[in-house]
Design a protein around this motif. Sequence first.
Motif, short mmCIF file in Angstrom:
data_model
loop_
_atom_site.label_atom_id
_atom_site.label_comp_id
_atom_site.label_asym_id
_atom_site.label_seq_id
_atom_site.Cartn_x
_atom_site.Cartn_y
_atom_site.Cartn_z
N PRO A 328 0.87 -1.26 0.15
CA PRO A 328 -0.09 0.05 0.21
C PRO A 328 0.93 1.23 -0.04
N PHE A 329 1.51 1.48 -1.06
CA PHE A 329 2.08 2.85 -1.36
C PHE A 329 1.41 4.29 -0.84
N GLU A 330 0.16 4.04 -1.34
CA GLU A 330 -0.24 5.09 -0.87
C GLU A 330 -0.66 5.74 0.58
N GLN A 331 -1.12 4.37 1.10
CA GLN A 331 -1.04 4.42 2.52
C GLN A 331 0.24 4.76 3.20
N LEU A 332 1.11 4.19 2.67
CA LEU A 332 2.79 4.58 3.30
C LEU A 332 3.08 6.04 3.33
N GLY A 333 2.93 6.68 2.05
CA GLY A 333 2.79 8.09 1.80
C GLY A 333 2.42 8.92 2.94
N HIS A 334 0.88 8.43 3.03
CA HIS A 334 0.02 9.23 3.86
C HIS A 334 0.68 9.26 5.31
N ASN A 335 0.98 8.13 5.74
CA ASN A 335 1.59 7.91 7.07
C ASN A 335 3.06 8.60 7.29
N LEU A 336 3.75 8.51 6.20
CA LEU A 336 5.04 9.13 6.14
C LEU A 336 4.84 10.78 6.53
N ASN A 337 3.60 11.45 5.64
CA ASN A 337 3.46 12.83 5.44
C ASN A 337 2.98 13.12 6.83
N GLU A 338 2.39 12.29 7.56
CA GLU A 338 1.81 12.68 8.97
C GLU A 338 2.94 12.64 9.97
N ALA A 339 3.84 11.69 9.67
CA ALA A 339 5.12 11.57 10.80
C ALA A 339 6.16 12.88 10.33
#
Length: 423
Positions: A328-339
Amino acid sequence: MVRPRVDAGGISGLGTVLSGAYIGVDAGHSRETETHFTGLETPSAVRRDDDGARYVLHGDSLGSVDIGSPVYYRRVQVGRVSGVMLDKNGTGVSLDVFVDRQYQQYVGTNTRWWQASGLDLRLDANGLTLNTQSLAAVMLGGIAFQTPPGESIGTAEPDGAAFPLAQDETSAMRHADGPTAPVVMKFTQSLRGLTVGAPVDFRGIQLGEVTRIGVEFDPKTREFTLPVALNLYPERLGRRYLESVQHSDANAGKALLLKLVASGLRGQLRTGNLLTNQLYIALDMFPKAPPARVDLNVQPIELPTVPNTLEELQVQIADIAKKLDQVPFEQLGHNLNEALQNADRLLRQLDTQLTPQARDTLASAEKTFSAANAVLQQDSPMQADMHEALTQLTQTLRSLNALADYLEQHPESLVWGKAKSGQ
């Protein structure tokens, strides 16, 4: 019948353009009288006074050879084709060739004959190969003969001896391979680039060739397999292999084959030429190959195969791509943005709250170090007091040292006191 004619032997009969056609005669060797003759449409390529020997060649096809075509030995014309005919069973052709007497000594039991017609251009798994004789052979066709390198001519062959005629020099010079061992291999990957006649290679040594390529459908598995029929030449495995088989029973060869398959003998498709994408079949040892069973009761014997290394790499890449597609690259990108946003807020908080406190702490530490430095300077009051105290302590130690020396000399003074002067 003599008339203007252009053939492999050249241009003849030009004089008949003005005089007209006429009948030519060549005397024979018979002493019997004859009054009836059958005329030939084409003149004989060999006359009565020609000195030499005739030989018969048997081949699969005539090619571009015709009566009068030249015969070459090491690219030197030494004779000519004197006759051609179709075999009675229709499976091949026979050629009569005439070799001049002075070159007859080069024809022996080990002589190989082949068609030298035109350009022998071959594009296969071995690359691009071009062989030709002379310009006349390129244009008109011809026959060539020679002895394989490293072999003697052998015993001289008599007039009328027969020889096989190969299609090209490579086939003619190939060593006698003895009996063939037909086998079949079944593949599942594409056979595009594999042709009939492609070599079967064992670590650089050609052990056979492809004879047939087909396709089969298995109704049980509902899959297609591609069987490839091969002709293997066991005698190419060398003298020691032949000796080991010849000195054993009839089942020794089968037992050896089973042992080799158990040790990892497999067939594999490989690319022989990157430019032409020609394929060949490689026989090699693959110790890590899955176990395989060979049924010796089925003819031809089916040898097991392994996938091509490139095919395996493509399958592995496809598996990796499938697994990456599930990430899930999209979810990983969202989590990375929040971090990253949380880290930014933390840094701002540190800058607004902790930085002033850290500055005050550093200022206090600087004041403490300045005070300590002032105390430790040489001209400070504390340094003078310490110097005076050390001086007094030194004097006290000297007095104690003198007292100790006196008591050591007058121990009775501890009881009676110090003696007065003059007593």
